[in-house]
Design a protein around this motif. Structure first.
Motif, short mmCIF file in Angstrom:
data_model
loop_
_atom_site.label_atom_id
_atom_site.label_comp_id
_atom_site.label_asym_id
_atom_site.label_seq_id
_atom_site.Cartn_x
_atom_site.Cartn_y
_atom_site.Cartn_z
N ALA A 83 0.84 -1.21 0.00
CA ALA A 83 0.00 0.00 0.00
C ALA A 83 0.87 1.25 0.00
N ARG A 84 0.45 2.27 -0.74
CA ARG A 84 1.24 3.50 -0.87
C ARG A 84 0.54 4.66 -0.16
N ASP A 85 1.33 5.52 0.46
CA ASP A 85 0.77 6.72 1.08
C ASP A 85 0.67 7.84 0.04
N LYS A 86 0.40 9.04 0.49
CA LYS A 86 0.23 10.16 -0.45
C LYS A 86 1.51 10.47 -1.22
N ASP A 87 2.67 10.08 -0.69
CA ASP A 87 3.94 10.31 -1.37
C ASP A 87 4.38 9.13 -2.21
N GLY A 88 3.53 8.11 -2.29
CA GLY A 88 3.85 6.95 -3.11
C GLY A 88 4.77 5.95 -2.45
N LEU A 89 4.90 6.01 -1.11
CA LEU A 89 5.80 5.12 -0.40
C LEU A 89 5.03 4.01 0.29
N ASN A 90 5.58 2.80 0.24
CA ASN A 90 4.98 1.70 1.00
C ASN A 90 5.60 1.64 2.39
N PRO A 91 5.05 0.85 3.30
CA PRO A 91 5.56 0.82 4.68
C PRO A 91 7.04 0.46 4.77
N LEU A 92 7.50 -0.47 3.94
CA LEU A 92 8.91 -0.86 3.97
C LEU A 92 9.81 0.31 3.59
N GLN A 93 9.43 1.05 2.58
CA GLN A 93 10.22 2.21 2.15
C GLN A 93 10.26 3.29 3.24
N GLY A 119 14.95 -2.99 12.51
CA GLY A 119 14.13 -4.13 12.91
C GLY A 119 12.90 -4.29 12.04
N VAL A 120 12.24 -3.19 11.72
CA VAL A 120 11.05 -3.25 10.87
C VAL A 120 11.42 -3.69 9.47
N VAL A 121 12.51 -3.13 8.94
CA VAL A 121 12.95 -3.51 7.59
C VAL A 121 13.23 -5.00 7.52
N ARG A 122 13.91 -5.53 8.53
CA ARG A 122 14.24 -6.96 8.54
C ARG A 122 12.96 -7.80 8.56
N VAL A 160 8.96 -11.19 5.49
CA VAL A 160 7.58 -11.60 5.23
C VAL A 160 7.19 -11.37 3.77
N VAL A 161 7.49 -10.16 3.25
CA VAL A 161 7.10 -9.81 1.87
C VAL A 161 8.33 -9.24 1.15
N PRO A 162 9.25 -10.06 0.69
CA PRO A 162 10.48 -9.55 0.05
C PRO A 162 10.21 -8.75 -1.23
N ASP A 163 9.12 -9.04 -1.91
CA ASP A 163 8.84 -8.31 -3.15
C ASP A 163 8.55 -6.83 -2.91
N ALA A 164 8.17 -6.47 -1.69
CA ALA A 164 7.91 -5.06 -1.39
C ALA A 164 9.18 -4.23 -1.51
N ALA A 165 10.34 -4.89 -1.38
CA ALA A 165 11.62 -4.17 -1.49
C ALA A 165 11.93 -3.80 -2.93
N ILE A 197 14.05 1.23 -3.30
CA ILE A 197 14.26 1.46 -1.88
C ILE A 197 15.73 1.80 -1.59
N LEU A 198 16.65 1.26 -2.41
CA LEU A 198 18.07 1.59 -2.22
C LEU A 198 18.35 3.04 -2.58
N HIS A 199 17.71 3.56 -3.62
CA HIS A 199 17.84 4.98 -3.94
C HIS A 199 17.40 5.84 -2.76
N LEU A 200 16.28 5.46 -2.15
CA LEU A 200 15.77 6.23 -1.01
C LEU A 200 16.74 6.17 0.16
N CYS A 201 17.33 4.99 0.39
CA CYS A 201 18.29 4.85 1.49
C CYS A 201 19.51 5.74 1.29
N VAL A 202 20.01 5.79 0.06
CA VAL A 202 21.17 6.64 -0.22
C VAL A 202 20.81 8.11 -0.04
#
Length: 457
Positions: free
Chosen positions: A105-115, A124-127, A132-137, A147-152
């Protein structure tokens, strides 16, 4: 009804399971009325409890009304978004158990909970979510960022380490590009993140010579950026693993991509160039050009600052002396003028000579490096080497004059001795380097003479 709803929200804020159970005894349908279909536009009590970390309260609501986990607020946040952003691992587990698909699910900025958890650094949450849902990454957002772009962009190196280790298909994952063709290495280098750059080039299968939409490699972006003391370390980290600037890359036919190389990319081998064994190695100047540019820029900045603000500072006011007999006046000193020039004109002249020499020599180095002269020609190398020596020597002399000028008179002998010892040591190093170069020149000359004599015979 409004009073019951207010009490329910109050219980969510406090995380009071007792109050919740009491309200449910009074009105068993109170949770059923909290839906968007009934005009609900703000967060539910589940949102509030998830954000504040009231685990037992969240679990009690989910046991009775699990559908509330799928309700979004006016910002399109699910309770899972809020719990992930805050790092409440146990609440995240309870929410995901209800419906794992909420991880997409995406919020108003287009981000899912994992992002969201990733950019906040919630390890801990990322792990948990990746397990549970690796495809969300692998979901992208905005301008095609992974998600790696966002992390950088948010400088979350620990999360990057975890994701690289946990997500399968590492090669495609770390080399993904956004809509501008930027890989995570491009972003890390552009933002001068030294540790992230080192990790990517040494611990992942990142393409060090991948190009963005404008045809620039990571090393190109570093060369175009504002000069910084970090540039040297980043450039060295990239050069060690074979990174190149676009202008350094030879024709594709002169390069090969060996099988099994960690930077191998079948679809775009031209982005991952590895020198053929028959090709000569890069010359020293080509590999060190960016570093020389940084050093020369720093020396030029130092010399400019010293010239505009000489040792001893500047006069802060005007001092004019008058003659009572003929009413003539003369200026003893003027505001904005060098104190050293008035007090010690000879020392100031020496200071000006050496500082100007260092400034002009450093500018000459920059000019030689950017004019595209033939780098591999011996004459050019000799001229550049001599210019570097002159620059560093001039700055050493400038330092000596400056230190002796503002040293108290009773400490001048000691300061002179210490500074002179330093200069003697520097002179010895220079002499040693000169002798080594001279010896190498003699050997080459001797071999050339032997070759000529042998041909004549």
């Amino acid at each position: 009804m409004e009073d019951m709803t207010s009490r329910l929200y109050s219980a969510a804020v406090k995380g009071s399971v007792t109050d919740l159970l009491e309200l449910l005894q009074q009105d068993r349908l109170i949770l059923d009325r909290l839906t968007s279909a009934n005009g609900f536009t703000t967060e539910t009590p589940l949102h509030v409890a998830a954000m504040l970390g009231h685990t037992q309260f969240v679990k009690e609501i989910l046991d009775r009304k699990p559908q509330l986990a799928k309700e979004s607020d006016s910002q399109r946040y699910l309770a899972l978004h809020l719990a992930s952003a805050k790092g409440h691992v146990e609440i995240v587990k309870a929410l995901v158990f209800v419906s794992p698909v909420m991880c997409f699910a995406r919020d108003k900025d287009g981000l899912n909970p994992l992002q969201l958890a990733a950019i906040k650094g919630r390890i801990g949450v990322v792990r948990e979510l990746v397990k549970v849902v690796p495809d969300a990454a692998r979901a992208t957002c905005g301008q095609g960022e992974t998600i790696l772009h966002l992390c950088v962009k948010h400088n979350q190196l620990d999360v990057i380490r975890l994701l690289v280790d946990q997500v399968m298909g590492n090669y495609e994952f770390v080399n993904a590009k956004d809509h501008y063709g930027m890989t995570i290495l491009h972003l890390a280098v552009a933002d001068k993140q030294i540790e992230t750059t080192r990790f990517l080039v040494t611990n992942t299968s990142i393409e060090v010579n991948a190009v963005n939409a404008n045809g620039f490699t990571a090393l190109d972006l570093l060369a175009q950026s504002h000069r910084d003391i970090k540039d040297f370390d980043i450039s060295e980290s990239l050069r060690i693993v074979g990174a190149l600037r676009t202008i350094d890359a030879p024709p594709q036919g002169n390069w090969t991509v060996p099988h099994g190389h960690r930077n191998h990319q079948p679809e775009a081998a031209q982005n991952n160039l590895v020198k053929d064994k028959n090709q000569p190695p890069e010359d020293w100047l080509t590999r060190k050009r960016d570093s020389l540019m940084v050093v020369a820029s720093l020396i030029a900045t130092m010399a400019f600052q010293s010239g505009s603000n000489p040792p001893g500072g500047l006069w802060q006011d005007d001092l004019i002396a008058g003659d009572s007999n003929n009413n003539t006046t003369r200026a003893l000193h003027m505001a904005g003028k060098s104190i050293m020039a008035d007090k010690k004109p000879n020392d100031y002249a020496y200071f000006l000579y050496s500082n100007t020499l260092g400034f002009v020599a450093s500018l000459s180095i920059i000019l030689l490096l950017v004019t595209g002269l033939p780098f591999k020609k011996r004459l050019f190398m000799w001229v550049l080497t001599v210019t570097v020596w002159v620059t560093i020597t001039a700055m050493a002399l400038t330092y000596r004059i400056s230190v002796l000028h503002f040293t108290p008179s009773h400490q001048v002998p000691v300061a002179t001795r210490v500074v002179n010892y330093g200069l003697y040591g520097w002179s010895g190093i220079m002499a040693l380097v000169f002798l080594l170069h001279f010896g190498n020149l003699v050997i080459k000359f001797d071999k050339m003479v032997e070759k000529i004599v042998g041909e004549k015979r």
